[in-house]
Design an enzyme around this catalytic site. Structure first.
Site, PDB file in Angstrom:
ATOM      1  N   GLY A 143      -4.936  -6.464  10.974  1.00  0.00           N
ATOM      2  CA  GLY A 143      -4.226  -5.545   9.939  1.00  0.00           C
ATOM      3  C   GLY A 143      -3.626  -4.281  10.681  1.00  0.00           C
ATOM      4  O   GLY A 143      -3.648  -4.252  12.067  1.00  0.00           O
ATOM      5  N   ASN A 144      -3.375  -3.292   9.982  1.00  0.00           N
ATOM      6  CA  ASN A 144      -2.860  -1.851  10.521  1.00  0.00           C
ATOM      7  C   ASN A 144      -3.052  -0.847   9.753  1.00  0.00           C
ATOM      8  O   ASN A 144      -3.969  -0.736   8.663  1.00  0.00           O
ATOM      9  CB  ASN A 144      -1.467  -2.079  10.679  1.00  0.00           C
ATOM     10  CG  ASN A 144      -0.668  -2.403   9.546  1.00  0.00           C
ATOM     11  OD1 ASN A 144      -0.813  -1.474   8.433  1.00  0.00           O
ATOM     12  ND2 ASN A 144      -0.077  -3.226   9.122  1.00  0.00           N
ATOM     13  N   ALA A 145      -2.873   0.269  10.166  1.00  0.00           N
ATOM     14  CA  ALA A 145      -3.554   1.682   9.498  1.00  0.00           C
ATOM     15  C   ALA A 145      -2.635   2.079   8.186  1.00  0.00           C
ATOM     16  O   ALA A 145      -2.958   3.321   8.104  1.00  0.00           O
ATOM     17  CB  ALA A 145      -3.491   2.702  10.884  1.00  0.00           C
ATOM     18  N   SER A 146      -1.666   1.392   7.994  1.00  0.00           N
ATOM     19  CA  SER A 146      -0.687   1.900   6.710  1.00  0.00           C
ATOM     20  C   SER A 146      -1.809   2.190   5.644  1.00  0.00           C
ATOM     21  O   SER A 146      -2.482   1.385   5.187  1.00  0.00           O
ATOM     22  CB  SER A 146       0.244   0.916   6.511  1.00  0.00           C
ATOM     23  OG  SER A 146       0.844   1.451   5.459  1.00  0.00           O
TER      24      SER A 146
END
Ligand code: CTP
Length: 434
Positions: free
Chosen positions: A220-223
């Protein structure tokens, strides 16, 4: 220039104390502020505080100074009405045009922009009644800020915190400055607002995609999805019909948007392309989502186990995901989307030895072929998960507009300003106006 006349309505919530800080920001900025607290607000913060900080008498009821007809005068003369905190009760009374105290009377007589900053417990903010009231107010052109997420009065946390006074103040200044859409944004009781995006269909993607490794793990990512949510909320406030293709976010969905929940990049691509092409083609597509460029080539159908016998770790092979924005640009070039659809990309950049944030952004703008690219600097706690953002909106025509540091709503407004300009220009071109 005469001092802007602001009515600061204060609702009965614990966050009323923060309205005192907001009042200071207004008065220090040279505004003339009349404070209108509700009866329950006065139980939290007393009249002397408001009088001392505003340097003006405090208007507390319809029965005081009746000869001056304050309930009509205050609303009519204001350049801006701000309510902070706007409680669930106030939102409900405002949405339904009730006028049982001075503040709700002011809201009915105001013909200037109205900005409401809600604060309440998460359950209340997410209750269908409050969601519906908020949507109704926004439909009428009232600016309802999304509350912040975080610690609430008790031990609970979640969306419902009063936005920080600086954010409310920045949004108020934007309205006072007459951002596009202001003329059309009616007050409560005014005719239904049109807004500069009225009649437009826009697609906004938001949040971070998740690419499964196995049934319980993902890349995933930090958005946080805040910028995408702000874009959708501002488009709604400006009159657009919004399809909100939402991957994983930490913020609630803006009331009134048509929400298409997705998880992976491939799902997001399908949902965005379908929504963009629907009904003859969207007027604009804004790709604010953080889309994973790669996904595990072969996600395991069962949970990946570690071995007790050795330290071996699996090697995950990745494959490229399609570039959704590039897909949109290609669809438009090949006539699967109207030539008039405005395509907007975001670029999260860090400066490095090969170029600055802006240089990377300009190169990406050329590469991506979108009409607008919103470049923001990430890393070091900037942009991701924060309510504020600093961005430059680059146009394919060479235009550059810097925004911020400002609330993500302001960045969203700068994007919609640029989109609305291109849509109007497109319409004029079709008519042959030059
Ligand atoms: N984007 C997309 N599809 C992808 C990756 C990104 O549509 N598979 C979109 C994003 O939504 C954003 C823009 O492309 O609007 C820029 O994304 P970014 O990750 O900053 O740029 P990349 O093109 O992926 O380039 P790089 O990772 O090399 O910086």
């Amino acid at each position: 220039m005469t001092a802007p006349r602001v009515v600061l309505g204060v609702g009965g919530g614990i966050a009323a104390y923060k309205a005192a800080l907001l009042l200071r920001l207004f008065t220090e900025g040279g505004a003339s502020v009349r404070v209108v607290p509700t009866a329950s607000a006065l139980r939290f913060v007393g009249e002397p505080t408001w009088a001392a900080l505003s340097g003006q008498p405090v208007a507390t009821g319809v029965w005081a100074d009746v000869h001056e007809v304050p309930h009509v005068r205050l609303g009519r003369e204001a350049d801006l009405v701000v309510v902070a905190p706007a409680t669930a009760d106030l939102l409900g009374r405002a949405a339904h045009g009730l006028a049982d105290d001075l503040l709700t009377n002011v809201l009915l007589t105001a013909r200037c922009p109205v900005l409401l900053a809600p604060a309440m417990h998460t359950e209340m903010w997410q209750h269908p009644a409050v969601v519906a009231n908020t949507a109704l107010l926004r439909e009428r052109g009232v600016h309802v800020l999304e509350p912040d997420s975080g610690r609430l009065t008790g031990a609970d946390t979640g969306p419902g915190r009063l936005p920080e006074p600086e954010r409310i103040h920045a949004a108020a200044l934007e309205l006072l400055a007459g951002a596009p859409g202001r003329a059309a944004s009616g007050a409560l009781g005014a005719p239904v607002a049109s807004g500069d995006l009225a009649g437009r269909h826009v697609v906004v993607s938001a949040g971070g995609t998740r690419e499964p490794l196995d049934p319980v793990r993902f890349l995933g990512n930090a958005s946080s999805g805040r910028q995408g949510a702000a874009l959708a909320a501002r488009a709604l406030a400006r009159g657009a019909r919004v399809t909100y293709v939402r991957a994983h976010t930490e913020v609630p969905d803006p009331a009134g948007a048509h929400v298409v929940p997705v998880s992976t990049a491939l799902q997001l691509r399908d949902a965005v392309l379908t929504a963009a092409a629907a009904g003859g083609g969207a007027d604009a597509v804004v790709m604010a989502a953080a889309v994973a460029d790669f996904r595990p080539a072969a996600p395991s159908e069962t949970k990946i186990k570690k071995s007790d016998d050795d330290d071996a770790a699996p090697v995950v092979e990745l494959v490229r995901n399609p570039d959704v924005l590039a897909g949109l640009v290609a669809a438009r070039r090949e006539g699967r989307l109207p030539a008039s659809t405005v395509l907007v990309g975001f670029a999260a950049e860090t400066g490095d030895a090969t170029g600055s944030v802006l240089e990377h952004g300009r190169a990406k703008a050329r590469r991506k072929g979108a009409d607008l690219l919103v470049v923001n600097e990430v890393g070091g706690g900037r942009a991701f998960g924060t309510p504020d953002n600093t961005a430059v909106v680059l146009g394919a025509d060479g235009s550059e507009r810097a925004v911020g540091p400002a609330p993500k709503e302001s960045v969203a407004d700068a994007v919609w300003d640029a989109v609305a300009m291109r849509l109007t220009r497109g319409r004029a071109d079709q008519r042959g106006d030059h």
